[in-house]
Enzyme design. Structure first.
Site, PDB file in Angstrom:
ATOM      1  N   GLY A   1     -16.105  -3.322 -15.212  1.00  0.00           N
ATOM      2  CA  GLY A   1     -16.194  -3.829 -13.870  1.00  0.00           C
ATOM      3  C   GLY A   1     -17.174  -3.583 -13.175  1.00  0.00           C
ATOM      4  O   GLY A   1     -18.078  -2.681 -13.436  1.00  0.00           O
ATOM      5  N   ALA A   2     -17.433  -4.329 -12.214  1.00  0.00           N
ATOM      6  CA  ALA A   2     -18.830  -4.292 -11.324  1.00  0.00           C
ATOM      7  C   ALA A   2     -18.770  -4.599 -10.065  1.00  0.00           C
ATOM      8  O   ALA A   2     -19.478  -5.012  -9.065  1.00  0.00           O
ATOM      9  CB  ALA A   2     -19.952  -5.265 -12.125  1.00  0.00           C
ATOM     10  N   GLY A   3     -17.505  -4.327  -9.404  1.00  0.00           N
ATOM     11  CA  GLY A   3     -17.045  -4.620  -8.096  1.00  0.00           C
ATOM     12  C   GLY A   3     -17.244  -2.956  -7.285  1.00  0.00           C
ATOM     13  O   GLY A   3     -18.106  -2.313  -7.679  1.00  0.00           O
TER      14      GLY A   3
ATOM     15  N   SER B   1       0.686  -1.340   0.109  1.00  0.00           N
ATOM     16  CA  SER B   1       0.047   0.276   0.048  1.00  0.00           C
ATOM     17  C   SER B   1       1.010   1.165   0.029  1.00  0.00           C
ATOM     18  O   SER B   1       1.997   1.329   0.578  1.00  0.00           O
ATOM     19  CB  SER B   1      -0.951   0.177   1.356  1.00  0.00           C
ATOM     20  OG  SER B   1      -1.622   1.365   1.306  1.00  0.00           O
TER      21      SER B   1
ATOM     22  N   ASN C   1     -14.506   3.683   2.486  1.00  0.00           N
ATOM     23  CA  ASN C   1     -12.915   3.203   2.381  1.00  0.00           C
ATOM     24  C   ASN C   1     -12.203   4.349   3.431  1.00  0.00           C
ATOM     25  O   ASN C   1     -11.103   4.350   3.511  1.00  0.00           O
ATOM     26  CB  ASN C   1     -12.588   3.833   1.131  1.00  0.00           C
ATOM     27  CG  ASN C   1     -12.451   5.386   0.714  1.00  0.00           C
ATOM     28  OD1 ASN C   1     -13.575   5.862   1.020  1.00  0.00           O
ATOM     29  ND2 ASN C   1     -11.506   5.964  -0.040  1.00  0.00           N
TER      30      ASN C   1
ATOM     31  N   ARG D   1     -16.672  -9.184 -16.585  1.00  0.00           N
ATOM     32  CA  ARG D   1     -16.341 -10.677 -16.655  1.00  0.00           C
ATOM     33  C   ARG D   1     -17.672 -11.757 -16.402  1.00  0.00           C
ATOM     34  O   ARG D   1     -18.135 -12.548 -17.143  1.00  0.00           O
ATOM     35  CB  ARG D   1     -15.046 -11.383 -15.883  1.00  0.00           C
ATOM     36  CG  ARG D   1     -14.883 -12.686 -15.944  1.00  0.00           C
ATOM     37  CD  ARG D   1     -13.544 -12.885 -15.175  1.00  0.00           C
ATOM     38  NE  ARG D   1     -13.906 -12.596 -13.778  1.00  0.00           N
ATOM     39  CZ  ARG D   1     -12.856 -12.743 -12.925  1.00  0.00           C
ATOM     40  NH1 ARG D   1     -11.799 -13.228 -13.155  1.00  0.00           N
ATOM     41  NH2 ARG D   1     -13.279 -12.482 -11.665  1.00  0.00           N
TER      42      ARG D   1
ATOM     43  N   ASP E   1     -13.800   7.352  -2.245  1.00  0.00           N
ATOM     44  CA  ASP E   1     -13.463   6.964  -3.666  1.00  0.00           C
ATOM     45  C   ASP E   1     -14.139   7.718  -5.130  1.00  0.00           C
ATOM     46  O   ASP E   1     -13.509   8.241  -5.843  1.00  0.00           O
ATOM     47  CB  ASP E   1     -13.813   5.350  -3.944  1.00  0.00           C
ATOM     48  CG  ASP E   1     -12.662   4.590  -3.377  1.00  0.00           C
ATOM     49  OD1 ASP E   1     -11.638   5.055  -3.072  1.00  0.00           O
ATOM     50  OD2 ASP E   1     -13.031   3.452  -3.082  1.00  0.00           O
TER      51      ASP E   1
ATOM     52  N   LYS F   1     -14.408  -3.321   2.194  1.00  0.00           N
ATOM     53  CA  LYS F   1     -15.128  -2.027   1.938  1.00  0.00           C
ATOM     54  C   LYS F   1     -16.486  -2.442   2.226  1.00  0.00           C
ATOM     55  O   LYS F   1     -17.194  -1.130   2.639  1.00  0.00           O
ATOM     56  CB  LYS F   1     -14.766  -1.598   0.622  1.00  0.00           C
ATOM     57  CG  LYS F   1     -13.536  -0.906   0.501  1.00  0.00           C
ATOM     58  CD  LYS F   1     -13.544  -0.219  -0.810  1.00  0.00           C
ATOM     59  CE  LYS F   1     -11.893   0.280  -1.225  1.00  0.00           C
ATOM     60  NZ  LYS F   1     -11.918   1.002  -2.385  1.00  0.00           N
TER      61      LYS F   1
ATOM     62  N   TYR G   1      -3.479   1.168 -10.853  1.00  0.00           N
ATOM     63  CA  TYR G   1      -2.263   2.489 -10.688  1.00  0.00           C
ATOM     64  C   TYR G   1      -0.972   1.863 -10.339  1.00  0.00           C
ATOM     65  O   TYR G   1       0.135   2.420 -10.593  1.00  0.00           O
ATOM     66  CB  TYR G   1      -2.526   3.358  -9.459  1.00  0.00           C
ATOM     67  CG  TYR G   1      -2.908   2.567  -8.056  1.00  0.00           C
ATOM     68  CD1 TYR G   1      -4.007   2.418  -7.742  1.00  0.00           C
ATOM     69  CD2 TYR G   1      -1.701   2.205  -7.284  1.00  0.00           C
ATOM     70  CE1 TYR G   1      -4.094   1.949  -6.265  1.00  0.00           C
ATOM     71  CE2 TYR G   1      -1.686   1.458  -6.075  1.00  0.00           C
ATOM     72  CZ  TYR G   1      -2.875   1.150  -5.728  1.00  0.00           C
ATOM     73  OH  TYR G   1      -3.127   0.683  -4.222  1.00  0.00           O
TER      74      TYR G   1
END
Ligand code: NAP
Length: 272
Positions: free
Chosen positions: A126-128, A15, A87, A151, A102, A66, A218
């Site tokens: 994405g769907a998280g 991190s 977060n 996915r 976020d 989260k 990132y």
């Protein structure tokens, strides 16, 4: 007394948040420290208790906690409630309040570039948890339509239904169903694709010089999606910019003062 802050998650050893926040404390001469604390999945209750016992002043929450962290909060702010994930947590004498930075962190680099979101067409991969915050961000800024590609299509369908309930035109697709034409102003990658140097999941023909390609992965900074998008002349927004945006907002929630943006940015980029 020194105030302690933390980031919790698993894995957590890479991190960059401790670098960013500790640099800000040094810059402003604050008597504070920020640590990375690994809490494995299934051990959140005990982890939160131990944070309370050391009188943690606040903490960031990352994968995989989260959503589950909501169970341990005494209070939630509006964005946290709407997104259904936190977060950022503050601790006021044992009372935990959850925030979600976020969403504003995601929007920050778009606003810094004066790019208009209103009435735009968005392709979101994405769907998280992160994708959910990004959907709310685009709705807040009045985008016209979001196509969610994932996915597991079922998860894309659920997120599209969530978006529709909030009043935006949203559809779900699988990767195979993406049209190979540049009809989206924004293409956002909010999947883990790229973390392991995977090839870009988007047909090159989707991207031209009018496209804004925003890869929230990132590490590495230049994913294959970013490299392909640069070749096609697109505007690029890097994942580190969102990371910095959310850190700046967390700092401001905890300390009630402006964050030293440039110092935090330097510390973040030094971590690469
Ligand atoms: P999450 O809730 O676990 O969601 C992961 C998403 O990635 C899901 O849509 C999942 O699809 C997809 N995915 C995972 N592995 C995949 C693969 N091999 N191929 C295709 N799709 C795959 O995680 P998250 O919190 O949303 O985070 C997603 C990514 O964003 C992570 O890489 C994270 O590091 C990054 N992130 C960056 C920032 C920042 O500040 N820049 C902030 C938050 C997150 P399924 O539904 O099919 O599993």
């Amino acid at each position: 007394m020194t105030k302690t802050f933390a980031v919790i998650g698993d894995p957590i050893n890479h991190s960059l948040s401790p670098n960013i926040h500790n640099a800000a404390f040094r810059e402003l001469g604050l008597d504070c420290t920020y640590i990375a604390y690994r809490i494995p999945k299934g051990e959140l209750a005990a982890g939160v208790e131990s944070l309370k016992s050391i009188k943690i002043s606040g903490f960031n929450v990352t994968i995989p906690h989260k959503v589950e962290m909501l169970k341990y909060l005494d209070e939630t702010d509006g964005n946290c409630k709407l997104i259904g994930a936190t977060n950022t947590v503050s601790n006021d004498n044992g009372k935990l309040k959850g925030y979600n930075t976020d969403m504003d962190g995601f929007l920050d680099p778009i606003k810094k570039r004066n790019i208009t979101v209103k009435d735009s067409n968005v392709l979101l991969l994405g769907a998280g948890g992160a994708a959910r915050a990004i959907v709310v961000a685009f709705i807040k800024e009045k985008a016209a339509k979001i196509t969610i590609v994932n996915r597991t299509k079922e998860n894309a369908i659920k997120l599209a239904q969530f978006a529709q309930k909030l009043g935006i035109d949203a559809i779900a697709k699988s990767f195979q169903e993406i049209d190979a034409s540049p009809k989206h102003k924004f293409i956002v990658n909010a999947t883990s694709i790229g973390l392991k140097n995977e090839p870009s999941p988007i047909p090159k023909a989707c991207i031209n010089k009018d496209t804004v390609v925003y890869d929230i992965v990132y590490m590495p900074m230049n994913t294959d999606l970013v490299v392909q998008a640069k070749k096609n002349g697109a505007t690029i927004i890097y994942g580190y910019e969102m990371l910095l945006g959310q850190a700046v907002r967390s700092f401001e929630i905890w300390h009630g003062i402006d964050a030293p943006y440039n110092t935090m940015k330097k510390a973040l980029l030094g971590g690469f």
